[in-house]
Design a protein around this motif. Structure first.
Motif, PDB file in Angstrom:
ATOM      1  N   LEU A   1     -12.778  18.152   3.224  1.00 51.18           N
ATOM      2  CA  LEU A   1     -13.657  17.765   4.058  1.00 51.18           C
ATOM      3  C   LEU A   1     -14.799  17.566   3.266  1.00 51.18           C
ATOM      4  O   LEU A   1     -15.101  18.584   2.270  1.00 51.18           O
ATOM      5  CB  LEU A   1     -13.923  18.864   5.050  1.00 51.18           C
ATOM      6  N   VAL A   2     -15.861  16.530   3.367  1.00 52.16           N
ATOM      7  CA  VAL A   2     -16.762  16.180   2.350  1.00 52.16           C
ATOM      8  C   VAL A   2     -18.023  15.792   3.250  1.00 52.16           C
ATOM      9  O   VAL A   2     -17.731  14.403   4.337  1.00 52.16           O
ATOM     10  CB  VAL A   2     -16.054  15.491   1.225  1.00 52.16           C
ATOM     11  N   GLY A   3     -18.895  16.557   2.888  1.00 55.22           N
ATOM     12  CA  GLY A   3     -20.156  15.963   4.258  1.00 55.22           C
ATOM     13  C   GLY A   3     -21.160  14.918   3.408  1.00 55.22           C
ATOM     14  O   GLY A   3     -21.230  15.170   2.610  1.00 55.22           O
ATOM     15  N   LEU A   4     -21.156  14.018   3.916  1.00 57.33           N
ATOM     16  CA  LEU A   4     -22.302  12.903   3.589  1.00 57.33           C
ATOM     17  C   LEU A   4     -23.368  13.098   4.564  1.00 57.33           C
ATOM     18  O   LEU A   4     -23.306  12.978   5.342  1.00 57.33           O
ATOM     19  CB  LEU A   4     -21.655  11.286   3.003  1.00 57.33           C
ATOM     20  N   PHE A   5     -24.474  13.465   3.775  1.00 56.90           N
ATOM     21  CA  PHE A   5     -25.800  12.885   4.628  1.00 56.90           C
ATOM     22  C   PHE A   5     -26.602  11.285   4.115  1.00 56.90           C
ATOM     23  O   PHE A   5     -26.626  11.332   3.076  1.00 56.90           O
ATOM     24  CB  PHE A   5     -26.917  14.046   4.107  1.00 56.90           C
ATOM     25  N   ILE A   6     -26.414  11.108   5.362  1.00 60.18           N
ATOM     26  CA  ILE A   6     -27.128   9.729   5.726  1.00 60.18           C
ATOM     27  C   ILE A   6     -28.391   9.266   5.703  1.00 60.18           C
ATOM     28  O   ILE A   6     -28.091  10.072   6.830  1.00 60.18           O
ATOM     29  CB  ILE A   6     -26.317   8.959   6.424  1.00 60.18           C
ATOM     30  N   GLY A   7     -29.391   8.692   5.373  1.00 61.77           N
ATOM     31  CA  GLY A   7     -30.060   8.678   5.912  1.00 61.77           C
ATOM     32  C   GLY A   7     -30.744   8.109   7.029  1.00 61.77           C
ATOM     33  O   GLY A   7     -32.315   6.686   6.312  1.00 61.77           O
ATOM     34  N   LYS A   8     -29.773   7.491   8.434  1.00 62.14           N
ATOM     35  CA  LYS A   8     -30.423   7.151   9.402  1.00 62.14           C
ATOM     36  C   LYS A   8     -30.134   7.895  10.798  1.00 62.14           C
ATOM     37  O   LYS A   8     -29.382   9.036  10.363  1.00 62.14           O
ATOM     38  CB  LYS A   8     -29.438   6.017   9.232  1.00 62.14           C
ATOM     39  N   ALA A   9     -30.473   7.286  11.447  1.00 62.98           N
ATOM     40  CA  ALA A   9     -29.870   7.927  12.838  1.00 62.98           C
ATOM     41  C   ALA A   9     -28.856   8.503  13.583  1.00 62.98           C
ATOM     42  O   ALA A   9     -28.383   7.129  12.694  1.00 62.98           O
ATOM     43  CB  ALA A   9     -30.745   7.295  14.178  1.00 62.98           C
ATOM     44  N   LEU A  10     -28.667   9.044  14.289  1.00 66.91           N
ATOM     45  CA  LEU A  10     -27.424   8.810  14.638  1.00 66.91           C
ATOM     46  C   LEU A  10     -26.708   7.579  14.989  1.00 66.91           C
ATOM     47  O   LEU A  10     -25.860   7.534  15.302  1.00 66.91           O
ATOM     48  CB  LEU A  10     -27.220   9.960  15.902  1.00 66.91           C
ATOM     49  N   THR A  11     -27.638   6.831  16.596  1.00 72.62           N
ATOM     50  CA  THR A  11     -26.519   6.145  16.742  1.00 72.62           C
ATOM     51  C   THR A  11     -26.978   5.005  16.059  1.00 72.62           C
ATOM     52  O   THR A  11     -25.721   3.727  16.498  1.00 72.62           O
ATOM     53  CB  THR A  11     -28.807   5.464  18.064  1.00 72.62           C
ATOM     54  N   GLU A  12     -27.664   4.469  14.987  1.00 73.02           N
ATOM     55  CA  GLU A  12     -27.470   3.496  13.539  1.00 73.02           C
ATOM     56  C   GLU A  12     -25.915   4.207  13.486  1.00 73.02           C
ATOM     57  O   GLU A  12     -25.234   3.180  12.835  1.00 73.02           O
ATOM     58  CB  GLU A  12     -28.219   3.315  12.813  1.00 73.02           C
ATOM     59  N   VAL A  13     -25.490   4.945  13.199  1.00 71.46           N
ATOM     60  CA  VAL A  13     -24.714   5.240  11.984  1.00 71.46           C
ATOM     61  C   VAL A  13     -23.163   5.125  13.420  1.00 71.46           C
ATOM     62  O   VAL A  13     -22.044   4.765  12.671  1.00 71.46           O
ATOM     63  CB  VAL A  13     -24.089   7.392  11.446  1.00 71.46           C
ATOM     64  N   GLU A  14     -22.975   5.470  14.149  1.00 74.97           N
ATOM     65  CA  GLU A  14     -22.108   5.433  15.463  1.00 74.97           C
ATOM     66  C   GLU A  14     -21.587   3.681  15.419  1.00 74.97           C
ATOM     67  O   GLU A  14     -20.917   3.463  15.729  1.00 74.97           O
ATOM     68  CB  GLU A  14     -22.790   6.249  17.047  1.00 74.97           C
TER      69      GLU A  14
END
Length: 368
Positions: free
Chosen positions: A55-68
């Motif tokens: 398991l690897v965590g990626l921190f993305i500079g977007k809101a949760l709704t955009e990522v989904e």
């Protein structure tokens, strides 16, 4: 003096500039500096996954709704960035909102061997590949990835090294107190909260987690209601089947009685049968006795009719609450069921006696 107090207050919240001496030496105050007072310590859950889990965590500079919305597109993009090999399969484990503009996506990569068996790429190897200069730039430009971390549990040496040294801006006394007040050292670890931003994000995370818990509780409540409805239906069905089973049992008993009577035609009564005949006649006489059950039932029916007439002619109105009415209805219903059951027993016994009497008459006729 007023300016000095204002500068001191500004330093307390981790901002401003401090002059060290008359020579003009100075430094900027940050939330991590000793002058800042808005500091605290919270607790976070320790990771429990192994390196083999991948398991690897990626921190993305977007809101949760955009990522989904672009989750499936992100899977294909990440697969392409990793080389687009056919034996690799990128999978998302979870998607969690960190703050209004940051989302954590936990991923793992399955590797298929020539024999068809699949296994996860270790988290350390996957993190090393994702943090390499070439892939890191592609992740930043194509997926807005700001950070990559390996979701692997700490070793005992790493945990001791972290706990023995207080983080920057946290006093040793506060850090030691946080370690002693840890509610579950085996699952929680103290983390510093420095400045308004960290505390605000902590409060927002707690609010989001509470809302998620409430939503889950509501879902569980709905499932419980559905289960209760199913249980009620099942109980009603069981009651119906029990009544049907009882009816079939009575019918089978009646058939057995008829068969037994036909088998015993022309034969004398056995001692057990003679004893049973005497008992049944005794029961029949007891039921028909004036002061026994039949007489009492008649008396109760007369009293009920008289009471009904008195209640109808009386001008007295009695008001009762719903609980009392339900209790009274239940009591009367149980009495009525008892009377009906007793009457049914009497009818069954009379029918059995009639069958026995008929059998005895047939036997006597045959003997004659």
């Amino acid at each position: 003096m007023i300016y000095a107090k204002l500068n001191q207050l500004q330093a307390y919240w981790g901002s401003g500039t401090v002059i060290l001496n008359q020579a003009g030496n100075w430094f900027n105050v940050t939330p991590e500096s000793p002058f800042s007072r808005f500091k605290s310590v919270g607790y976070c859950r320790l990771p429990s996954t192994r390196n083999e889990d991948g398991l690897v965590g990626l921190f993305i500079g977007k809101a949760l709704t955009e990522v989904e919305k672009i989750q499936s597109q992100m899977v294909s993009t990440l697969h392409s960035i990793l080389g687009g090999k056919q034996e690799h399969l990128v999978c998302f484990d979870s998607v969690t909102s960190i703050n209004a503009n940051t989302t954590e996506v936990v991923v793992y990569v399955l590797q298929r061997s020539a024999t068809g068996a699949t296994q996860r790429i270790p988290a350390g190897d996957l993190t090393s590949a994702l943090t390499s200069a070439n892939i890191a730039n592609q992740l930043k430009n194509q997926m807005c990835v700001t950070n990559v971390i390996s979701k692997v549990a700490f070793s005992s040496s790493q945990l001791s090294l972290y706990l023995d040294k207080p983080p920057a801006g946290i006093s040793p006394v506060l850090w030691e107190q946080a370690k002693q007040e840890n509610p579950d050292p085996g699952k929680l670890i103290p983390v510093p909260l420095v400045g308004f931003k960290a505390i605000s994000e902590r409060l927002r995370s707690q609010k989001d987690q509470s809302e998620a818990h409430l939503a889950r509780v509501e879902l569980i409540g709905k499932e419980i209601e559905d289960i209760k409805g199913t249980q009620t239906t099942t109980v009603n069905r069981l009651q119906l089947l029990k009544r049907r089973h009882l009816d079939l049992s009575h019918r089978v008993l009646q058939v057995m009685v008829d068969v037994e009577v036909q088998k015993k035609v022309g034969f004398s009564l056995l001692p057990e049968e003679e004893h049973l005949r005497v008992q049944l006649e005794s029961i029949h006489q007891e039921l028909n006795a004036p002061n026994q059950f039949k007489g009492r039932l008649s008396e109760m029916l007369s009293l009920i009719r008289m009471q009904s007439l008195n209640d109808t002619s009386s001008s007295y109105n009695c008001e009762m609450d719903n609980v009392t009415l339900q209790s009274l209805h239940s009591h009367i219903g149980r009495q009525q069921q008892g009377i009906s059951h007793l009457l049914q027993v009497v009818r069954d016994d009379l029918a059995h006696l009639e069958i026995i009497r008929q059998g005895l008459t047939d036997k006597q006729t045959t003997t004659t």
